[in-house]
Design a protein around this motif. Structure first.
Motif, mmCIF file in Angstrom:
data_model
loop_
_atom_site.group_PDB
_atom_site.id
_atom_site.type_symbol
_atom_site.label_atom_id
_atom_site.label_comp_id
_atom_site.label_asym_id
_atom_site.label_seq_id
_atom_site.Cartn_x
_atom_site.Cartn_y
_atom_site.Cartn_z
ATOM 1 N N HIS A 162 -4.723 -0.922 -7.876
ATOM 2 C CA HIS A 162 -5.003 -0.067 -6.823
ATOM 3 C C HIS A 162 -4.163 -0.825 -5.601
ATOM 4 C CE1 HIS A 162 -7.884 3.065 -8.397
ATOM 5 N NE2 HIS A 162 -8.022 1.906 -8.916
ATOM 6 N N PHE A 163 -3.009 -0.570 -5.380
ATOM 7 C CA PHE A 163 -2.320 -1.504 -4.441
ATOM 8 C C PHE A 163 -2.923 -1.137 -2.947
ATOM 9 C CE2 PHE A 163 0.735 -1.176 -7.826
ATOM 10 C CZ PHE A 163 1.154 -2.480 -7.902
ATOM 11 N N HIS A 164 -3.411 0.001 -2.752
ATOM 12 C CA HIS A 164 -3.676 0.150 -1.505
ATOM 13 C C HIS A 164 -5.112 -0.440 -1.106
ATOM 14 C CE1 HIS A 164 -4.270 2.346 2.429
ATOM 15 N NE2 HIS A 164 -5.483 2.555 2.066
ATOM 16 N N ASN A 165 -6.122 -0.365 -2.260
ATOM 17 C CA ASN A 165 -7.431 -0.656 -2.027
ATOM 18 C C ASN A 165 -7.560 -2.177 -2.443
ATOM 19 O OD1 ASN A 165 -8.340 1.882 -1.288
ATOM 20 N ND2 ASN A 165 -8.955 2.482 -3.549
ATOM 21 N N GLU A 170 0.766 -1.251 0.186
ATOM 22 C CA GLU A 170 0.054 0.130 -0.093
ATOM 23 C C GLU A 170 0.874 1.304 0.088
ATOM 24 O OE1 GLU A 170 -0.915 -1.965 4.081
ATOM 25 O OE2 GLU A 170 -0.295 -2.498 2.136
ATOM 26 N N ASP A 171 2.149 1.188 0.099
ATOM 27 C CA ASP A 171 3.037 2.298 0.179
ATOM 28 C C ASP A 171 2.963 2.887 -1.472
ATOM 29 O OD1 ASP A 171 3.547 2.232 2.588
ATOM 30 O OD2 ASP A 171 5.271 1.051 2.268
ATOM 31 N N ILE A 172 2.665 1.823 -2.436
ATOM 32 C CA ILE A 172 2.542 2.130 -3.966
ATOM 33 C C ILE A 172 1.399 2.827 -4.134
ATOM 34 C CG2 ILE A 172 3.066 1.251 -6.083
ATOM 35 C CD1 ILE A 172 4.569 -0.986 -4.693
ATOM 36 N N GLY A 173 1.435 3.925 -4.954
ATOM 37 C CA GLY A 173 0.153 4.769 -5.360
ATOM 38 C C GLY A 173 -0.168 3.911 -6.507
ATOM 39 N N SER A 174 -1.534 4.020 -6.847
ATOM 40 C CA SER A 174 -2.286 3.564 -8.244
ATOM 41 C C SER A 174 -1.427 3.635 -9.528
ATOM 42 C CB SER A 174 -3.545 3.834 -8.374
ATOM 43 O OG SER A 174 -3.668 5.224 -8.319
ATOM 44 N N MET A 175 -1.709 2.842 -10.200
ATOM 45 C CA MET A 175 -0.749 3.007 -11.620
ATOM 46 C C MET A 175 -1.623 2.384 -12.542
ATOM 47 S SD MET A 175 2.432 0.200 -11.353
ATOM 48 C CE MET A 175 2.880 0.636 -13.186
ATOM 49 N N ASN A 176 -1.392 2.642 -13.872
ATOM 50 C CA ASN A 176 -2.356 2.214 -15.027
ATOM 51 C C ASN A 176 -1.542 1.963 -16.300
ATOM 52 O OD1 ASN A 176 -2.355 4.959 -15.276
ATOM 53 N ND2 ASN A 176 -4.024 4.778 -16.636
ATOM 54 N N PHE A 177 -2.173 1.294 -17.213
ATOM 55 C CA PHE A 177 -1.736 1.093 -18.542
ATOM 56 C C PHE A 177 -2.802 0.761 -19.375
ATOM 57 C CE2 PHE A 177 -1.554 -3.202 -16.375
ATOM 58 C CZ PHE A 177 -2.325 -3.966 -17.427
ATOM 59 N N GLY A 178 -2.642 0.979 -20.612
ATOM 60 C CA GLY A 178 -3.745 0.566 -21.657
ATOM 61 C C GLY A 178 -3.330 1.159 -23.011
ATOM 62 N N PHE A 179 -4.280 1.572 -23.771
ATOM 63 C CA PHE A 179 -4.141 2.030 -25.065
ATOM 64 C C PHE A 179 -4.621 3.512 -25.398
ATOM 65 C CE2 PHE A 179 -3.796 -2.437 -25.205
ATOM 66 C CZ PHE A 179 -2.701 -2.736 -25.908
ATOM 67 N N TYR A 207 0.288 2.587 -23.583
ATOM 68 C CA TYR A 207 1.074 3.427 -22.613
ATOM 69 C C TYR A 207 1.352 2.849 -21.380
ATOM 70 C CZ TYR A 207 -3.409 4.462 -20.445
ATOM 71 O OH TYR A 207 -4.573 4.276 -19.713
ATOM 72 N N ILE A 208 2.066 3.305 -20.511
ATOM 73 C CA ILE A 208 2.229 2.974 -19.179
ATOM 74 C C ILE A 208 2.444 3.938 -18.206
ATOM 75 C CG2 ILE A 208 4.521 1.984 -19.086
ATOM 76 C CD1 ILE A 208 3.861 -0.369 -17.062
ATOM 77 N N THR A 209 1.591 4.061 -17.137
ATOM 78 C CA THR A 209 1.527 5.103 -16.306
ATOM 79 C C THR A 209 2.159 4.728 -14.771
ATOM 80 O OG1 THR A 209 0.114 6.692 -17.405
ATOM 81 C CG2 THR A 209 0.844 7.442 -15.283
ATOM 82 N N ALA A 210 3.556 5.266 -14.421
ATOM 83 C CA ALA A 210 3.912 5.032 -13.186
ATOM 84 C C ALA A 210 2.860 5.434 -11.802
ATOM 85 C CB ALA A 210 5.290 5.671 -13.018
ATOM 86 N N PRO A 211 3.082 4.906 -10.706
ATOM 87 C CA PRO A 211 2.132 5.127 -9.583
ATOM 88 C C PRO A 211 1.981 6.614 -9.635
ATOM 89 C CG PRO A 211 3.459 3.343 -9.158
ATOM 90 C CD PRO A 211 3.987 3.683 -10.076
ATOM 91 N N PHE A 212 0.952 7.404 -9.133
ATOM 92 C CA PHE A 212 0.990 8.777 -8.826
ATOM 93 C C PHE A 212 1.662 9.219 -7.783
ATOM 94 C CE2 PHE A 212 -2.628 7.276 -6.043
ATOM 95 C CZ PHE A 212 -2.187 8.140 -4.929
#
Length: 271
Positions: free
Chosen positions: A182-185, A148-157, A248-253
């Motif tokens: 969502h690592f925390h949730n 949960e120390d890692i914020g949410s991150m995402n990937f897609g098109f 695309y891939i986006t790092a944790p916020f």
């Protein structure tokens, strides 16, 4: 008379004391028997302590495992990048970002990895003709005290290859789909702008600190499947006919307590 009364009281007292002693002795024996039985079960493995049970349950609860793992990578390689020739401390040659990233080496995992700067989106910085049917595979390495120390991150098109803005969902800056961890949730959300779709499912990210996560994606026309290790977490229509698809891939916020996520072993192949 007094003497007889004293003798009688003594007999009653001794009898009562003896009865109580036997009673408490039986209770104590039952408690000891139960304790011994508990220890035997734990030692034999037939029963776990609550802490052991919680840990074992966490390890067992990874959901959505297919009886037969259906992911098959495409047979015709389109693009592969393991950052073999990439210079440490710099962005890899064939990628671009809205923020920052740099090549690093990790003691626990061989090869080279992109250390993803928080809230940064990454896309390929090279022209690739993407077929209608294809697969994508890549690895993520998580490093944290707790997941949960890692914020949410995402990937897609997305519909274009711009990195002028960070892509945080499927609805802004040209994005089409988004799969968000969502690592925390402890859940995964999938969304599609084309299909006006949004779906959430639980996933036990609590046990995903300091580990490697294999992500596999299949795109067949309008359909998309996503696998996390060997768990299938998405299988549905995500695209309209003819939609352009730029990965695309986006790092944790955000990163708490010096946590980090690393990206590597990217492979795209035609089906």
């Amino acid at each position: 008379m007094k003497t007889k009364l004293l003798i009688l009281c003594s007999i009653v007292f001794l009898t009562t004391t003896s009865t109580q002693a036997q009673f408490w002795k039986k209770i104590q024996q039952k408690v000891e028997d139960k304790a011994a039985e508990k220890v035997d079960k734990v030692l034999s493995g037939s029963e776990e302590t609550s802490e052991q049970g919680a840990e074992a349950s966490s390890k067992r609860e990874t959901p959505y495992i297919e009886e037969v793992f259906t992911f098959e990578p495409g047979g015709t390689l389109i693009f592969e990048d393991q950052f073999i020739d990439a210079q440490k401390g710099l962005m890899p040659e064939y990628w671009k970002t809205s923020g920052n990233g740099s090549i690093v080496e990790l003691d626990a995992y061989p090869g080279k990895w992109v250390m993803m700067g928080e809230n940064s989106t990454f896309k390929l910085d090279t022209l690739i003709k993407v077929p209608e049917n294809f697969t994508i595979e890549f690895d993520l390495i998580t490093s944290s005290d707790k997941a949960e120390d890692i914020g949410s991150m995402n990937f897609g098109f997305a519909k274009d290859n711009s990195v002028r803005s960070t892509l945080l969902d499927a609805y802004n800056h040209g994005a089409v789909t988004s799969t968000k961890f969502h690592f925390h949730n402890q859940d995964i959300t999938h969304s599609s702008k084309d299909m006006d779709a949004y779906h959430t499912l639980n996933f036990p990210f609590k046990s995903y600190s300091n580990t490697k996560i294999r992500v596999s994606i299949v795109v067949q026309g309008k359909e998309m499947r996503v696998y996390l290790d060997k768990s299938k977490v998405l299988d549905r229509t995500m695209f309209a006919t003819g939609t352009s698809k730029f990965f695309y891939i986006t790092a944790p916020f955000k990163y708490d307590k010096e946590s980090r996520v690393f990206f590597g072993n990217f492979k795209m192949a035609a089906l």
